[in-house]
Design an enzyme around this catalytic site. Structure first.
Site, PDB file in Angstrom:
ATOM      1  CD  GLU A  85      53.194  52.892 -10.376  1.00  0.00           C
ATOM      2  OE1 GLU A  85      52.068  53.263 -10.775  1.00  0.00           O
ATOM      3  OE2 GLU A  85      54.000  53.645  -9.788  1.00  0.00           O
ATOM      4  CG  ASP A  97      47.117  54.591  -8.393  1.00  0.00           C
ATOM      5  OD1 ASP A  97      47.502  54.340  -9.552  1.00  0.00           O
ATOM      6  OD2 ASP A  97      47.658  55.441  -7.653  1.00  0.00           O
ATOM      7  CG  HIS A 116      49.177  53.946 -12.685  1.00  0.00           C
ATOM      8  ND1 HIS A 116      49.321  55.133 -11.991  1.00  0.00           N
ATOM      9  CD2 HIS A 116      48.979  54.309 -13.975  1.00  0.00           C
ATOM     10  CE1 HIS A 116      49.234  56.153 -12.836  1.00  0.00           C
ATOM     11  NE2 HIS A 116      49.027  55.670 -14.054  1.00  0.00           N
TER      12      HIS A 116
HETATM   13 ZN   LIG Z   1      48.988  55.573 -10.020  1.00  0.00          ZN
END
Ligand SMILES: [Zn+2]
Length: 284
Positions: free
Chosen positions: A246, A194, A249
């Site tokens: 996301e 991340d 990510h």
């Molecule tokens: Zn993640």
């Protein structure tokens, strides 16, 4: 020449049949000429368009592929030659595919309390260094996460939502929008990272989709495939991945796989399906 004849057995049979009949009948010269003429025309047609028009016209067994099927066949055709669905860097971990029991990985601590699989340390560090050179100070928010840790995060989130007044079912549902069920998080593999930037974190904003308004995120997306990473949960793909968008990510899959996935606009689930399809078709 030899090949030409073996490719068109159906048409050849037809011709042979005709010729024999003509011979048997011992027709007058004129009709012999006619038959020769026919044969020549037919042969020419076979020679000129044997595989394209010839085969298509004569074969009734195979329906022509629809545009979609053609596109699909082209996707399979273009897959990286050496890629296999069982490659270590293509391990699929999601809700339907929890981390296998006993999965082992060698971890390297690249920052205090931030570990990743040793096999991706080099590409990851090269990527971060390139970002720095491009003027971006990245913030490495999360790498490897143990199943226990994931369980804690999960439980804490459910509890927090319940404190806010949600029912348990609602709290679970809201939690699972962003927090994977323990064993189903890609972070267990040590192959996921991340990343946001220092400025973003300093401003108090965390891991939220709007990070994609930042130049550093654009830079990460533009360069990720060169370092073997993909954006694992792109916008609008939650029906395929089971996880909402996301923007932070990233998942290591190797350069060749990443380039293909990015070029074709796929998610890892789709890519692995294509590989499996090729593997079953070559086994037959
Ligand atoms: Zn993640």
């Amino acid at each position: 020449m030899k090949n030409k004849w073996t490719i068109i057995p159906a048409s050849l049979l037809l011709l042979t049949g005709c010729a024999q009949e003509q011979n048997k009948a011992t027709e007058p010269e004129q009709s012999n000429e006619q038959s020769t003429g026919q044969t020549e025309t037919a042969t020419n047609a076979n020679e000129s368009g044997q595989s394209e028009s010839g085969t298509t016209e004569s074969s009734n067994q195979e329906e022509p592929l629809s545009a979609e099927e053609q596109k699909h066949a082209a996707l399979i055709e273009a897959l990286p030659e050496d890629a296999s669905s069982t490659d270590w860097n293509l391990i699929l971990v999601n809700r339907e595919n929890p981390l296998p029991e006993g999965y082992e990985t060698n971890l390297v601590e690249v920052e205090p309390q931030k570990e990743i699989d040793e096999r991706i340390v080099e590409p990851f560090q090269n990527w971060v260094a390139a970002a720095k050179e491009a003027g971006y100070q990245l913030y490495f928010a999360s790498g490897y996460r143990s199943v226990e840790r994931q369980q804690n995060n999960y439980d804490r989130s459910v509890n927090n939502y319940m404190k806010e007044g949600y029912s348990e079912a609602e709290a679970i549902e809201k939690t699972e929008e962003y927090i994977a069920v323990p064993r189903s998080s890609e972070h267990h593999t040590g192959l996921a990272v991340d990343i946001v930037d220092q400025e973003w974190i300093a401003s108090g904003k965390g891991l939220i989709p709007e990070y994609d308004t930042q130049p550093s995120q654009h830079w990460l997306e533009e360069t990720m495939a060169d370092y073997g990473f993909i954006l694992r949960y792109p916008e609008g793909t939650s029906d395929l991945t089971g996880i909402n968008y996301e923007s932070w990510h990233f998942r290591y899959v190797g350069k060749e796989n990443a380039q293909y996935i990015v070029e074709q606009g796929l998610v890892l689930e789709q890519y692995i399906e294509l590989l499996k399809e090729r593997e079953t078709s070559t086994q037959e």
